[in-house]
Design a protein around this motif. Structure first.
Motif, PDB file in Angstrom:
ATOM      1  N   ARG A  16      -3.941 -22.516 -30.122  1.00  0.00           N
ATOM      2  CA  ARG A  16      -4.696 -21.591 -29.275  1.00  0.00           C
ATOM      3  C   ARG A  16      -4.496 -20.148 -29.739  1.00  0.00           C
ATOM      4  O   ARG A  16      -5.453 -19.366 -29.801  1.00  0.00           O
ATOM      5  CB  ARG A  16      -4.236 -21.757 -27.823  1.00  0.00           C
ATOM      6  N   ARG A  17      -3.259 -19.788 -30.082  1.00  0.00           N
ATOM      7  CA  ARG A  17      -2.967 -18.417 -30.511  1.00  0.00           C
ATOM      8  C   ARG A  17      -3.749 -18.069 -31.780  1.00  0.00           C
ATOM      9  O   ARG A  17      -4.318 -16.978 -31.888  1.00  0.00           O
ATOM     10  CB  ARG A  17      -1.463 -18.269 -30.743  1.00  0.00           C
ATOM     11  N   GLU A  42      -7.387 -17.583 -30.859  1.00  0.00           N
ATOM     12  CA  GLU A  42      -7.617 -16.307 -30.178  1.00  0.00           C
ATOM     13  C   GLU A  42      -7.669 -15.158 -31.178  1.00  0.00           C
ATOM     14  O   GLU A  42      -8.484 -14.234 -31.043  1.00  0.00           O
ATOM     15  CB  GLU A  42      -6.523 -16.066 -29.140  1.00  0.00           C
ATOM     16  N   GLU A  43      -6.799 -15.211 -32.190  1.00  0.00           N
ATOM     17  CA  GLU A  43      -6.826 -14.182 -33.232  1.00  0.00           C
ATOM     18  C   GLU A  43      -8.147 -14.217 -33.990  1.00  0.00           C
ATOM     19  O   GLU A  43      -8.724 -13.168 -34.308  1.00  0.00           O
ATOM     20  CB  GLU A  43      -5.654 -14.392 -34.192  1.00  0.00           C
ATOM     21  N   GLY A  68     -11.050 -15.340 -32.822  1.00  0.00           N
ATOM     22  CA  GLY A  68     -12.084 -14.838 -31.929  1.00  0.00           C
ATOM     23  C   GLY A  68     -12.089 -13.322 -31.868  1.00  0.00           C
ATOM     24  O   GLY A  68     -13.150 -12.688 -31.866  1.00  0.00           O
ATOM     25  N   ALA A  69     -10.896 -12.721 -31.841  1.00  0.00           N
ATOM     26  CA  ALA A  69     -10.795 -11.261 -31.797  1.00  0.00           C
ATOM     27  C   ALA A  69     -11.304 -10.623 -33.084  1.00  0.00           C
ATOM     28  O   ALA A  69     -11.779  -9.478 -33.077  1.00  0.00           O
ATOM     29  CB  ALA A  69      -9.346 -10.850 -31.545  1.00  0.00           C
ATOM     30  N   VAL A 122      -8.143 -25.471 -25.640  1.00  0.00           N
ATOM     31  CA  VAL A 122      -8.730 -24.447 -26.516  1.00  0.00           C
ATOM     32  C   VAL A 122     -10.210 -24.218 -26.257  1.00  0.00           C
ATOM     33  O   VAL A 122     -10.808 -23.311 -26.842  1.00  0.00           O
ATOM     34  CB  VAL A 122      -8.532 -24.816 -28.006  1.00  0.00           C
ATOM     35  N   THR A 176     -11.531 -20.588 -25.557  1.00  0.00           N
ATOM     36  CA  THR A 176     -10.945 -19.501 -26.348  1.00  0.00           C
ATOM     37  C   THR A 176     -11.922 -18.334 -26.443  1.00  0.00           C
ATOM     38  O   THR A 176     -13.056 -18.503 -26.903  1.00  0.00           O
ATOM     39  CB  THR A 176     -10.599 -19.993 -27.764  1.00  0.00           C
ATOM     40  N   PRO A 177     -11.521 -17.131 -26.028  1.00  0.00           N
ATOM     41  CA  PRO A 177     -12.431 -15.978 -26.045  1.00  0.00           C
ATOM     42  C   PRO A 177     -12.982 -15.697 -27.443  1.00  0.00           C
ATOM     43  O   PRO A 177     -12.237 -15.681 -28.424  1.00  0.00           O
ATOM     44  CB  PRO A 177     -11.544 -14.823 -25.564  1.00  0.00           C
ATOM     45  N   SER A 217     -10.210 -20.232 -16.701  1.00  0.00           N
ATOM     46  CA  SER A 217      -8.995 -19.597 -16.203  1.00  0.00           C
ATOM     47  C   SER A 217      -8.794 -19.855 -14.721  1.00  0.00           C
ATOM     48  O   SER A 217      -7.667 -20.035 -14.260  1.00  0.00           O
ATOM     49  CB  SER A 217      -9.061 -18.094 -16.482  1.00  0.00           C
TER      50      SER A 217
END
Length: 675
Positions: free
Chosen positions: A371-372, A375-376, A378-379, A412, A415-416, A658
């Motif tokens: 997931r981390r 997220e990276e 996605g950013a 996941v 995930t944004p 969420s």
């Protein structure tokens, strides 16, 4: 004068011949013992430290209850630690303790020695409960730091037939410069642009992902990529051994680089991947110009291994090891779509396959780590992620306690920034209804499955040691299509497996006619080293294999075209990835079902965008269309047609949203409070 046998007699002779051939084979149904957990093959004495989190509770009953809820995926570890742990030192950090070892006495007030001892016996993703004087700890290991122990590290040898040493690697200067930069010193008076690396990737998506990680390692050392292989200072061949042709390609590719080194050029030669793992030290003997031979499990330790090379050694690293999280950032080939490894290795041991020998036992990554990384991505603006595993449905079964792949998908799915999530490769023996349900429930999970069937005859499947029948495979496909009617399904198949008869091959063609795959990856059987099938006496002639491959390819192309006809005239949601290299006025992207689409457009404007495209032309393996501005495409789900915008809004209502996670956390907390 020869007698003409009656049909029944001919069939009897064929059956007796097959019985004799099969009697010469090893026991296929009950294979010998194979290791299935990393702790069974890795020297655990190499573990120096582990990165852990913990939840401290008062009683064992509370800890067991919380552990069960964590195992079921009802709540996230970090969320539960923040609200339920009685450890004030780590509560505000969501239970994170960090790197710990047996020597860290200063951690005794937080994590006493007996707890650290238990943690050191675990691998990433594992959880356990341990009692100490503070209470009962739920300990979770997130990463492991293992001592690098190469299989072989020897001083650089002399060139064959001469008294001259092989050209010493200039890596020592690169490492000196890296250290100097870290110390704030000027270091060597060399421009960084003088250090160039070249990576040649052969084989599957796993190799592509490994190459991106190795490129990230090299860039962290200050090297820069080049497309000029002849001018590169560091050359990495990331190899594939799935078939003999792929393996021979490696030796052919090495020739010019080895000659360059023999001529005195200062170039570092690295062979990575499956051929490296398979051949090990034999590769050094065959190509003594090599500096480093490393298996896939060391892809994120390339920098450490090159430091040994920089000290004047030839290095072989093929020993089993725990796979660490990569502290460097991969150099992604695309800015739109990315690979993310979720499980390494394979425990299946099919009789034709080298993967268990070259990639080792299964090691699942913790879901928080996956997931981390997502997220990276996605950013950074990546829109699509493909989760990778040789047998992705096995994710979590090597963990303690065991987890399910569907848990990871739910974790996941929201995930944004990541609009699309795919996963490969599924196994007919392990894919579950829960995975299919997750794809149906979450709009971010693409309606696409890659499920190899390999053969359509039960006897051949048994000889392959695949662990399922033809009927089981067809049931899996039927179940998926009933749940997700517009799903796209691709597969792998092997023709010409030892002992395969014409009748058995026809069973494969018949299965294809029943399923009609959107895409089929085909291959003729190729004997591979250290696999049971390679030693069997009933190998088929090459001309038979080539004929069957031709026939199966023709049928696969026909089915792919027929499946593509359903897109004609429809407006599809296409994620634009890159320019069409054959037509610069066009861009290319993929539908939700992974079908390649070409259409006119400006790549600078459209890259990374979701575009509605009306399909105007279909071919077996690609589509052509035009942008339909102002019209939103539809895609299909279990309940019928749905617009993508509605799907994206629906994410917050899904299990992974969420608000849903918050309510589940409240339920678990209430349960712990009342216990």
């Amino acid at each position: 004068m020869s007698a003409v046998m009656e049909p029944d007699t001919q069939r009897h002779v064929r059956e007796r011949r097959r019985e004799r051939e099969l009697s010469a084979l090893p026991d296929l149904v009950k294979p010998g013992w194979f290791p299935t957990r990393a702790q069974e093959v890795v020297d655990t004495r190499t573990v120096q430290a582990v990165r852990v989190s913990h939840i401290l509770l008062e009683t064992e009953s509370l800890a067991e209850l919380a552990l069960e809820r964590l195992r079921q995926g009802d709540v996230d570890f970090a969320d539960l630690a923040e609200v339920a742990s009685i450890c004030q030192a780590t509560k505000q950090d969501k239970g994170q303790v960090g790197w710990v070892s047996l020597k860290d006495d200063f951690l005794d007030p937080i994590m006493p020695l007996e707890v650290r001892e238990a943690a050191m016996a675990l691998k990433p993703g594992d959880m356990t409960t341990v009692r100490s004087g503070r209470g009962v700890h739920i300990v979770k290991v997130e990463d492991v730091m293992a001592l690098l122990t190469p299989t072989a590290s020897q001083p650089r040898s002399k060139m064959p037939g001469s008294g001259q040493l092989l050209a010493a690697s200039g890596l020592s200067r690169l490492f000196k410069k890296t250290v100097g930069a870290a110390d704030g010193l000027e270091g060597e008076r060399e421009r960084e642009s003088e250090w160039r690396y070249f990576v040649d990737t052969m084989g599957c998506q796993m190799n592509k992902a490994d190459s991106e990680r190795m490129a990230g390692q090299l860039e962290s050392l200050g090297a820069r990529v080049t497309d000029d292989a002849k001018g590169a200072d560091i050359v990495v061949l990331n190899t594939c051994s799935i078939r003999d042709k792929a393996e021979q390609k490696v030796y052919s590719a090495l020739g010019p680089f080895a000659a360059r080194k023999r001529s005195g050029k200062d170039v570092t030669l690295v062979v990575a991947g499956c051929v490296a793992q398979q051949e090990g030290e034999r590769l050094l003997r065959r190509v003594p110009e090599l500096d480093l031979v490393m298996g896939p499990q060391y892809a994120n330790r390339l920098g450490d291994l090159l430091e040994d090379v920089a000290n004047g050694n030839q290095v072989v690293a093929t020993e089993p090891t725990f796979i660490m999280e990569d502290s460097t950032k991969p150099r992604r080939e695309s800015s739109v779509a990315a690979w993310v490894n979720v499980i390494y290795g394979c425990n299946e041991h099919c009789t034709y396959c080298v993967v268990p020998n070259t990639r080792g036992v299964e090691q699942s990554r913790p879901m928080e780590s996956v997931r981390r990384e997502m997220e990276e991505l996605g950013a950074l603006g990546f829109k699509e992620v493909t989760l990778l595993g040789q047998n992705i449905d096995s994710w979590g079964r090597d963990m303690h306690p065991k987890r399910k792949f569907s848990d990871l998908l739910h974790h996941v799915a929201d995930t944004p920034g990541v609009e699309r999530i795919r996963f490969v490769t599924s196994h007919p023996r392990y894919i579950s209804e829960r995975v299919v349900d997750a794809v149906a429930e979450h709009p971010s999970l693409m309606e696409y499955f890659h499920i190899p069937f390999q053969a359509g005859d039960n006897e051949v499947l048994r000889n392959m040691r695949r662990g399922y029948t033809r009927e089981r495979y067809l049931h899996v496909i039927d179940r998926i299509r009933r749940r997700i009617p517009e799903v796209a399904i691709s597969a792998d198949v092997i023709v010409g497996f030892p002992g395969e008869t014409e009748e058995q091959f026809e069973q494969t063609l018949d299965l294809m006619r029943q399923v009609k795959f959107d895409c089929l990856i085909t291959a003729a059987y190729s004997p591979r080293p250290h696999t049971p099938a390679a030693t069997w006496p009933n190998q088929l002639p090459d001309d038979v294999k080539e004929d069957r491959l031709r026939r199966i390819n023709e049928l696969a192309a026909q089915h792919a075209y027929e499946r593509n006809l359903r897109y004609l005239g429809r407006v599809e949601e296409v994620l634009v990835e890159e320019r069409n290299v054959k037509n610069p006025t066009q861009v290319m992207g993929r539908t939700r079902g992974n079908r390649l689409v070409f259409f006119d457009g400006d790549i600078a404007e459209l890259r990374g965008r979701m575009v509605p495209v009306r399909v105007t032309e279909v071919r077996p393996y690609s589509l052509t269309g035009r942008i339909e501005r102002g019209e939103e495409p539809f895609h299909y789900c279990e309940s019928g047609l749905r617009r993508p915008s509605e799907s994206r809004r629906g994410r917050e209502r899904g299990r992974g949203g969420s608000s849903s996670r918050s309510s589940r956390l409240d339920e678990v907390l209430a349960e712990l409070t009342s216990a």
